[in-house]
Write a protein that holds these residues in place. Sequence first.
Motif, mmCIF file in Angstrom:
data_model
loop_
_atom_site.group_PDB
_atom_site.id
_atom_site.type_symbol
_atom_site.label_atom_id
_atom_site.label_comp_id
_atom_site.label_asym_id
_atom_site.label_seq_id
_atom_site.Cartn_x
_atom_site.Cartn_y
_atom_site.Cartn_z
ATOM 1 N N LYS A 156 9.182 -36.447 27.876
ATOM 2 C CA LYS A 156 9.652 -35.633 28.993
ATOM 3 C C LYS A 156 9.479 -34.144 28.696
ATOM 4 O O LYS A 156 9.023 -33.376 29.545
ATOM 5 C CB LYS A 156 11.119 -35.930 29.283
ATOM 6 N N GLN A 190 5.867 -33.244 29.028
ATOM 7 C CA GLN A 190 5.473 -33.139 30.438
ATOM 8 C C GLN A 190 5.949 -31.813 31.033
ATOM 9 O O GLN A 190 5.234 -31.182 31.813
ATOM 10 C CB GLN A 190 6.037 -34.308 31.257
ATOM 11 N N GLN A 191 7.158 -31.392 30.680
ATOM 12 C CA GLN A 191 7.659 -30.101 31.155
ATOM 13 C C GLN A 191 6.785 -28.965 30.631
ATOM 14 O O GLN A 191 6.502 -28.018 31.353
ATOM 15 C CB GLN A 191 9.105 -29.878 30.688
ATOM 16 N N LYS A 231 3.610 -29.122 29.757
ATOM 17 C CA LYS A 231 2.307 -29.138 30.461
ATOM 18 C C LYS A 231 2.451 -28.598 31.878
ATOM 19 O O LYS A 231 1.575 -27.880 32.358
ATOM 20 C CB LYS A 231 1.748 -30.557 30.496
ATOM 21 N N GLU A 232 3.544 -28.940 32.528
ATOM 22 C CA GLU A 232 3.786 -28.440 33.880
ATOM 23 C C GLU A 232 3.937 -26.918 33.881
ATOM 24 O O GLU A 232 3.417 -26.216 34.734
ATOM 25 C CB GLU A 232 5.040 -29.092 34.447
ATOM 26 N N GLY A 236 0.629 -25.360 33.339
ATOM 27 C CA GLY A 236 -0.196 -25.491 34.525
ATOM 28 C C GLY A 236 0.075 -24.417 35.570
ATOM 29 O O GLY A 236 -0.741 -24.128 36.411
ATOM 30 N N ARG A 237 1.263 -23.832 35.489
ATOM 31 C CA ARG A 237 1.623 -22.790 36.456
ATOM 32 C C ARG A 237 0.899 -21.474 36.166
ATOM 33 O O ARG A 237 0.763 -20.635 37.025
ATOM 34 C CB ARG A 237 3.116 -22.519 36.431
#
Length: 168
Positions: free
Chosen positions: A156, A159-160, A162-163, A166-167
């Motif tokens: 988790k 994933q945070q 990578k998110e 990605g911004r």
Amino acid sequence: MMSEYLKTNADRSIKKSAKIEPVWERTEHRYTRARRNLWSLVAFLLISIDAYSFRNFNLFEASSEPVRQLLGYPPPTYLISIALAVYCFSAVILTLTAMANYNPPASTWKNLGYRCTFYLFYSFSGSIAGHFIPVLVVGLFLYAFDQCHIWFYNFKLEQQQKELLGRF
């Protein structure tokens, strides 16, 4: 003097870096949490080997008479087994709840003490030879479950991260 536009952008960049920093800190601690759990597992296995080597030892009979009078009679083994089952189910429920709420994994050193205490209880009642395997299996199962919680939590966090990357 700095214009309002520059002040606003400077404040935004400070806020963005403040949000990113905890994610990077958590990334460094991601693997230490898993290593700590594995070190705790190694300690549990070493204590289990020690408990197995003293499987015919009765702690109640080895203690002095004043200590026996202070502690009283040892509990029946079925009560210790019930306590072990209750501990196992409550630990599973707490871990599942933490996984569902995406909470970080709990400290494993406390759990090491709880799991090894059952060897002491069975040794005090003089029945560790017959109940060694259930304590070992419950301990290994709970460590595996804790490791799964760590893996899911780390996934988790990844994933945070990578998110967040990605911004930008």
